[in-house]
Design a protein around this motif. Structure first.
Motif, short mmCIF file in Angstrom:
data_model
loop_
_atom_site.label_atom_id
_atom_site.label_comp_id
_atom_site.label_asym_id
_atom_site.label_seq_id
_atom_site.Cartn_x
_atom_site.Cartn_y
_atom_site.Cartn_z
N ASP A 1 50.29 39.91 31.57
CA ASP A 1 48.86 39.57 31.51
C ASP A 1 48.33 39.33 32.92
OD1 ASP A 1 49.00 39.75 28.78
OD2 ASP A 1 49.17 37.59 28.45
N GLN B 1 41.70 42.62 39.90
CA GLN B 1 40.29 42.28 39.73
C GLN B 1 39.89 41.00 40.46
OE1 GLN B 1 39.30 42.41 35.45
NE2 GLN B 1 41.25 43.48 35.17
N VAL C 1 37.11 35.84 38.13
CA VAL C 1 38.47 36.27 37.81
C VAL C 1 39.48 35.52 38.66
CG1 VAL C 1 40.06 38.23 37.79
CG2 VAL C 1 37.67 38.55 37.09
N SER D 1 47.97 42.64 34.92
CA SER D 1 46.85 43.47 34.49
C SER D 1 45.52 43.00 35.07
CB SER D 1 46.77 43.48 32.96
OG SER D 1 46.39 42.20 32.47
N LYS D 2 45.46 41.75 35.47
CA LYS D 2 44.20 41.17 35.95
C LYS D 2 44.16 40.99 37.46
CE LYS D 2 42.05 38.51 33.17
NZ LYS D 2 41.52 37.43 32.30
#
Length: 964
Positions: free
Chosen positions: A570, A577, A528, A573-574
């Motif tokens: 986007d 992680q 990620v 949201s990541k």
């Protein structure tokens, strides 16, 4: 021209579609250093701390509209149906799945214990690695009780309870999960936070209140039923016998028995489940809220200051990361000796092993059953061993970063895990506000009449005890960064956590259990992180292009803005992680197995042993950070909590002193022991109804074969006050008609098995203290005094020259100092021992001078450590330390908690690209400096020992790292 709303929306949709079709990952990036809007690394952390995370509320309302959980790849209700639950429990759980307040905490709780702890390939990964680098012939030569190859593994006898045939322990299987679900269902209505709109900041442990006792009474039959079913499915062994003992106490005929084991287990299970449900739910809510707040900040700030968004993203791209590794039982001198065999360490260790018969005392009555196997130590001591697959990580470390490793590390006294682990992990000291309040593996709290022993269910009380003193963890201090805890305790505010107790319970039987799961977590995050890095670079380029669009070109700016906003969403949201900014990794195994096999045994030193296993995993963790592309920004630090020393002969001081005294004096001395002997099983204590000790004369406890603590009562100063030396020379047990000198009796009866004992000479606090050391040398009693006034220390014999701490004897495990160092040492000996005058505090040496002096001896930092041992009132009345080769109250051949070099010299070192070419040297520092150094690197905030809860100094200036 005025555009109607419908036409405006149509235009917006078409522009957005066109914009979305444009690539945000064009390879034609502008060089990051050439983007004019880029700010510093420090700004990103400040924004996260003060503008993003500071707005979090831990609101349960936000989380109740969250996505449906999946467990083991299926929906929560489908997973529940697969569990071996009682029909009534299963029906009740399924009926409540539609209620988010019930389902979300349950779902995340189960996710923690199923998805995180399952799904790994079975087997010993280190063993598989060995099969790829050694042939069978070599591996056959490397066999020992923890490693056998093929047919050897099936036919090898079990030589002790920790060998590879030992398959007892927790199993994270369907039955285990079903137990958690059953308890969750029974308890979910009890947690008052269920109906709150904001989660509590701390867990409220059970108390002796009427409400909590009613809860325990309700849950106990459920627990007994679960244990009964579990026992029926167990093979014969220690675990089954322990469970059966709990069940026996729960029988009706034992209903009025004090400290009922079933009730004790119930209390602990309630606290364990409720605490972990709340901790998991807080982690889940944090992730949800942080993602939303980051999204809001990025989108809103794009309107006001696109350059600030670009600067923030660039700051994240260049941000600093840190990995803090804590290894139980890792000793610097041993590791350096293994990778630099020309040093005297291994040769001297082997000679002392051969001389073991000389260490026997006429008073020692037994020896550990396990015979230490030292074939490999002999090989290392007698010839040069060249093997590229043996300790490759440590060889690189000592070759490239030797100056960033403490030449002599310091484990605080007594050298015991429960005391030293929180010091390493948090940088707090033991005593005072902000300290841990945990002086030993056992202690008596005289104010509460409560004894603690942490090998057992009292381990669940450690977080509470430290929290009551205000100890701040790294997770508390760094709560605005992304944090990961791999198998360590004190992790309430970690954002992702792998439980330390689960790792300990499972890891003995399933080798590499915690390490594999931590590595998997990091590997997923590494993938990620690569995506996030590409997104950040693309966004920075797009923001630069957006800023260059003229103000008059309204439609182009608007479409580009919409595109950027969607891309920022986007990204937000990541982001959570990606790679953690701070990772804490705890590895208990070198200590765990060295107790049962000996610190220089084949099980520890061989290529198939625990130290090479540790080496393998450290290398694997490094590889993941390289794959993520963040290795060059990452500072690595590692510390051991203590070393270990071999035990050849054993003694029980309780019997030697008090049993013999009772026979001689003709009356009973009421002695209560609160610990197990090293090598025995854990103990259960009812946390809401613990035993009282006001009627006893002395409480005794021992841990790890080294330190032995005595808490004396019935002294004239009163029950709640720790007695000092003069009072203990006139100590009178409750049934005695006259006083006795218990110090003299203890020293005489322990004889040459005692290295020395330590007792308060006067009342102690953090500024003033005097302690007395008493021991025998050559059959003659020696009394010595250490006085502390602020930062000054005075050490002297009462009637002769001080000898007990051997500060004038060079350490035979270390190379002889060169002429310059020897001259420096001689000057310190002259100043600190011979020119210091008891009545002139200004003539006393400082703590830094004493640390510098004692690093040349086999007792590093001894004077400072013993001067501070009683800063915490709960550190016992008298502390006994056994002589070399002897263990107090132990059944196993590896000890610590004593004061020999092998136990005191804890590893402390740093590595990584950020360390500069002019780092070091670090002559001698405490392992507690690990956390402050990591913290200062990550935040840029200076750390000062004695301020803001810090108990140790940062060593960042020694590492030649550029400031933020």
């Amino acid at each position: 021209m005025i555009i109607k709303k419908t036409a405006q929306r149509a235009l917006r949709r078409s522009l957005l579609a066109a914009a979305c079709s444009m690539s945000l990952t064009s390879p034609a990036y502008a060089a990051l250093g050439e983007v004019p809007v880029i700010g510093g690394v420090f700004n990103a952390g400040e924004i996260l701390k003060n503008q993003v995370v500071s707005t979090l509320s831990y609101s349960t309302v936000v989380a109740r509209d969250a996505t449906l959980f999946t467990i083991a790849g299926v929906t929560l209700d489908s997973y529940i149906l697969t569990l071996p639950l009682e029909a009534g429990v299963k029906a009740r759980v399924i009926s409540q799945i539609s209620n988010p307040a019930y389902a979300i905490p349950l779902g995340y709780f189960l996710y923690q214990y199923y998805d995180r702890y399952s799904g790994m390939a079975a087997g010993d990964q280190f063993k598989s690695y060995l099969s790829g680098v050694y042939d069978d012939r070599a591996l056959t030569g490397f066999h020992h009780s923890l490693y056998h190859l093929g047919e050897q593994a099936r036919s090898a006898p079990a030589t002790h309870s920790k060998d590879q045939a030992h398959q007892e322990g927790i199993k994270v299987d369907r039955e285990f999960i079903a137990t958690l679900v059953t308890l969750y269902d029974a308890l979910v209505d009890i947690g008052e936070w269920q109906d709150l709109e904001q989660l509590p900041a701390h867990y409220q442990y059970l108390t002796d209140s009427e409400q909590d006792r009613a809860l325990v009474a309700k849950i106990e039959p459920i627990v007994v039923g679960l244990l009964t079913r579990a026992a029926d499915g167990m093979d014969e062994g220690d675990i089954k016998h322990a469970v059966q003992a709990v069940l026996d106490d729960a029988k009706p005929e034992n209903a009025n028995k004090n400290n009922n084991k079933a009730e004790a287990v119930t209390v602990s299970l309630i606290d364990f489940v409720r605490l972990n449900v709340l901790k998991g739910y807080r982690q889940y809510v944090y992730r949800q809220e942080r993602t939303q707040r980051l999204n809001d900040w990025l989108v809103d700030t794009l309107d006001e200051s696109p350059a600030q968004v670009a600067a923030f993203l660039q700051g994240l791209e260049q941000r600093r990361l840190a990995v803090q590794v804590t290894v139980d039982g890792l000793q610097q001198g041993l590791m350096q000796g293994l990778v630099q065999p020309e040093l005297p360490f291994l040769g001297h260790a082997y000679q002392r092993h051969l001389a073991a018969p000389e260490l026997k005392s006429p008073l020692t009555t037994s020896s550990p059953d396990h015979q230490q196997q030292t074939r490999f130590l002999q090989t290392l001591a007698e010839q040069t061993y060249r093997d590229p697959n043996y300790l490759p990580f440590f060889k690189r470390l000592y070759h490239s970063r030797h100056s960033a490793i403490a030449e002599v590390g310091i484990s605080s006294t007594p050298t015991i895990s429960v005391r030293n682990l929180p010091l390493i992990k948090t940088g707090a000291k033991v005593s005072g506000p902000g300290g841990t309040g945990i002086p030993n593996f056992h202690f008596v709290d005289r104010q509460q009449d409560r004894a603690y022993y942490f090998y057992g269910n009292d381990a669940l009380q450690l977080d509470r005890l430290a929290g009551e003193r205000g100890m701040q963890t790294m997770f508390d201090r760094l709560d605005y960064l992304k944090t990961l805890n791999c198998n360590a305790q004190y992790d309430w505010n970690a954002h992702v956590t792998y439980d330390s107790l689960i790792n300990l319970g499972v890891g003995e039987a399933q080798r590499d259990f915690g390490e594999k799961r931590c590595l998997r977590e990091l590997a997923v995050r590494a993938g990620v992180e690569q995506e996030l890095s590409a997104m950040r670079r693309a966004l920075i380029e797009q923001i630069e292009g957006y800023q260059q669009i003229g103000k008059w070109d309204v439609l182009t700016r608007l479409s580009r803005k919409w595109t950027l906003q969607q891309a920022l969403r986007d990204y937000a949201s990541k982001d959570i992680q990606g790679m953690p900014d701070y990772t804490l990794i705890y590895n208990p195994w070198p200590d765990h197995f060295a107790h049962f096999t000996g610190p220089f045994s084949d099980e520890i030193l061989m290529p198939t042993g625990e130290l090479n296993r540790l080496d393998y995993w450290l290398g694997r963790f490094e590889d993941v950070y390289r794959q993520a592309g963040v290795y060059d920004h990452t500072l690595w630090g590692m510390a051991g909590d203590h070393g270990l020393a071999p035990v050849y002969y054993t003694l029980n001081p309780e019997q030697q002193i008090f049993t013999a005294l009772q026979e001689d004096l003709g009356y009973r001395i009421v002695v209560e022991k609160i610990s197990s002997d090293e090598g025995e099983g854990p103990k259960l204590t009812n946390a809401i109804d613990p035993p009282a000790y006001r009627g006893v004369d002395v409480v005794v406890a021992s841990t790890a074969g080294g330190n032995y603590m005595l808490d004396f009562f019935n002294a004239r100063a009163g029950w709640e006050v720790q007695p000092v030396y003069q009072q203990l020379t006139r100590w009178q047990p409750a049934q005695a008609d006259k006083a006795l000198d218990i110090i003299s009796e203890s020293v005489r009866r322990l004889g040459d098995t005692l290295d020395y004992l330590v007792v308060r000479e006067s009342a102690c606090d953090s500024k003033l203290c005097s302690v007395r050391l008493v021991g025998e040398r050559d059959g003659q009693r020696l009394d010595e005094i250490i006085r502390r006034r602020g930062d000054r220390r005075y050490y002297s014999g009462v009637d002769s020259q001080a000898r007990l701490l051997d500060v004038q004897v060079l350490n035979p495990y270390l190379p002889a100092p060169d002429d310059k160092a020897l001259d420096h040492y001689s000057q310190l000996v002259d100043k600190c021992l011979y020119r210091a005058r008891e009545g002139d505090v200004t003539s006393w040496c400082t703590s830094a001078e004493w640390r510098d002096l004692t690093r040349f001896s086999a007792r590093p930092d001894s004077v400072n450590q013993l001067a501070a041992i009683y800063e915490e009132d709960r550190a016992g009345s008298v502390n006994l330390f056994p002589r070399e080769g002897i263990g107090y109250n132990t059944k196993v051949p590896g000890r610590h908690a004593g004061e020999s070099y092998l136990e005191k010299d804890a590893f402390l070192g740093f590595w990584g690209t950020p360390i500069g070419p002019n780092a070091g040297p670090i002559h001698s520092q405490a392992n507690g400096s690990l956390a402050p150094t990591i913290y200062e690197y990550l935040t840029g905030e200076p750390v000062h020992a004695g301020q803001d809860g810090w108990g140790f100094p940062s060593l960042l200036s020694r590492l030649d790292i550029q400031p933020l």
